[in-house]
Design a protein around this motif. Structure first.
Motif, PDB file in Angstrom:
ATOM      1  N   ARG A 100       0.835  -1.215   0.000  1.00  0.00           N
ATOM      2  CA  ARG A 100       0.000   0.000   0.000  1.00  0.00           C
ATOM      3  C   ARG A 100       0.861   1.253   0.000  1.00  0.00           C
ATOM      4  O   ARG A 100       0.596   2.211  -0.730  1.00  0.00           O
ATOM      5  N   THR A 101       1.920   1.262   0.828  1.00  0.00           N
ATOM      6  CA  THR A 101       2.806   2.428   0.899  1.00  0.00           C
ATOM      7  C   THR A 101       3.480   2.667  -0.443  1.00  0.00           C
ATOM      8  O   THR A 101       3.553   3.814  -0.914  1.00  0.00           O
ATOM      9  N   LEU A 102       3.962   1.610  -1.088  1.00  0.00           N
ATOM     10  CA  LEU A 102       4.589   1.757  -2.399  1.00  0.00           C
ATOM     11  C   LEU A 102       3.589   2.242  -3.436  1.00  0.00           C
ATOM     12  O   LEU A 102       3.904   3.082  -4.274  1.00  0.00           O
ATOM     13  N   HIS A 103       2.386   1.719  -3.393  1.00  0.00           N
ATOM     14  CA  HIS A 103       1.351   2.117  -4.342  1.00  0.00           C
ATOM     15  C   HIS A 103       0.989   3.596  -4.197  1.00  0.00           C
ATOM     16  O   HIS A 103       0.828   4.309  -5.192  1.00  0.00           O
ATOM     17  N   GLU A 104       0.869   4.061  -2.964  1.00  0.00           N
ATOM     18  CA  GLU A 104       0.457   5.446  -2.703  1.00  0.00           C
ATOM     19  C   GLU A 104       1.584   6.449  -2.894  1.00  0.00           C
ATOM     20  O   GLU A 104       1.326   7.655  -3.009  1.00  0.00           O
ATOM     21  N   ALA A 105       2.818   5.995  -2.946  1.00  0.00           N
ATOM     22  CA  ALA A 105       3.961   6.909  -3.072  1.00  0.00           C
ATOM     23  C   ALA A 105       4.000   7.549  -4.456  1.00  0.00           C
ATOM     24  O   ALA A 105       3.635   6.940  -5.458  1.00  0.00           O
ATOM     25  N   ASP A 106       4.455   8.801  -4.474  1.00  0.00           N
ATOM     26  CA  ASP A 106       4.696   9.526  -5.726  1.00  0.00           C
ATOM     27  C   ASP A 106       6.145   9.370  -6.172  1.00  0.00           C
ATOM     28  O   ASP A 106       6.460   9.644  -7.328  1.00  0.00           O
ATOM     29  N   ALA A 107       7.021   8.996  -5.245  1.00  0.00           N
ATOM     30  CA  ALA A 107       8.454   8.906  -5.523  1.00  0.00           C
ATOM     31  C   ALA A 107       9.086   7.994  -4.476  1.00  0.00           C
ATOM     32  O   ALA A 107       8.497   7.737  -3.423  1.00  0.00           O
ATOM     33  N   TYR A 108      10.311   7.533  -4.797  1.00  0.00           N
ATOM     34  CA  TYR A 108      11.013   6.603  -3.909  1.00  0.00           C
ATOM     35  C   TYR A 108      12.462   7.026  -3.739  1.00  0.00           C
ATOM     36  O   TYR A 108      13.067   7.577  -4.654  1.00  0.00           O
ATOM     37  N   VAL A 109      13.010   6.698  -2.571  1.00  0.00           N
ATOM     38  CA  VAL A 109      14.448   6.802  -2.333  1.00  0.00           C
ATOM     39  C   VAL A 109      14.890   5.443  -1.807  1.00  0.00           C
ATOM     40  O   VAL A 109      14.346   4.954  -0.805  1.00  0.00           O
ATOM     41  N   VAL A 110      15.844   4.837  -2.490  1.00  0.00           N
ATOM     42  CA  VAL A 110      16.370   3.547  -2.070  1.00  0.00           C
ATOM     43  C   VAL A 110      17.705   3.779  -1.371  1.00  0.00           C
ATOM     44  O   VAL A 110      18.622   4.359  -1.949  1.00  0.00           O
ATOM     45  N   VAL A 111      17.777   3.352  -0.115  1.00  0.00           N
ATOM     46  CA  VAL A 111      19.020   3.405   0.657  1.00  0.00           C
ATOM     47  C   VAL A 111      19.641   2.018   0.542  1.00  0.00           C
ATOM     48  O   VAL A 111      19.070   1.038   1.030  1.00  0.00           O
ATOM     49  N   THR A 112      20.795   1.946  -0.124  1.00  0.00           N
ATOM     50  CA  THR A 112      21.373   0.630  -0.392  1.00  0.00           C
ATOM     51  C   THR A 112      22.858   0.581  -0.097  1.00  0.00           C
ATOM     52  O   THR A 112      23.584   1.551  -0.288  1.00  0.00           O
TER      53      THR A 112
END
Length: 190
Positions: A67-79
């Motif tokens: 749900r959180t991924l679906h509702e997000a407009d953008a992402y930041v991946v900490v890797t």
């Protein structure tokens, strides 16, 4: 006219015992939460792991991640960087989802040894391109992060690190707003 803040999901991708990801992720989350134009959610893969097999039923807790991924407009991946690439658990999280990433921007915060996790970022760019996501150019990268961060979890050079985070978040916000508006006018069908 006041715009709603962009919803940004920050994903901490390492699950290794003794990992440094929470230190970097917590610092970056604090940077992002200082902005009025962003509403931030955090997903820690170690706390909410995806199903171990693609197509397997997800737990009720993992449904929140989707749900959180679906509702997000953008992402930041900490890797981090393991063996010149990103963690398998992060790949599993990405692969369990498909439509969530489409026509949305992804930015990266990386850390590791001499390369600072940048090789994992380059691998992730190809993965996200296949999922129809747009990756932003600038990254935040920490080479030998255990030397960069003090015992308080803060970078030893806070001005430089904060400037890098601001520049990357400015790009992410621009792409996030542009793609959000484009999806509202014309749903993405690629």
């Amino acid at each position: 006219m006041t715009e709603e803040p962009l919803r940004v999901a920050i994903i901490i991708g390492s699950t290794r015992e003794g990992r440094f990801g929470p230190t970097v992720g917590t610092w970056f989350t604090e940077q992002a939460r200082q902005r009025d134009d962003l509403a931030v959610d955090v997903i820690d893969v170690a706390d909410e792991p995806p199903p171990s097999a693609l197509g397997a039923p997800a737990s009720e807790e993992f449904a929140r991640v989707t749900r959180t991924l679906h509702e997000a407009d953008a992402y930041v991946v900490v890797t981090c960087e393991y063996n010149h690439s990103f963690p398998g658990t992060l790949k599993n999280l990405i692969d369990v989802h498909f439509h969530e990433w489409r026509a949305k921007p992804v930015a990266f915060v990386s850390y590791g040894g001499l390369a600072g996790g940048l090789r994992s970022v380059e691998h992730l760019r190809g993965v996200f391109a296949e999922l129809h996501a747009v990756t932003v150019r600038d990254t935040v990268s920490f080479h030998h992060p255990w030397n960069w961060f003090g015992k308080d979890g803060r970078p030893n050079d806070p001005e430089g690190a904060s400037a890098a985070a601001k520049g990357m978040l400015d790009q992410l916000a621009w792409w996030g707003r542009a793609l959000h508006d484009a999806r509202a006018v014309r749903p993405y069908g690629g």
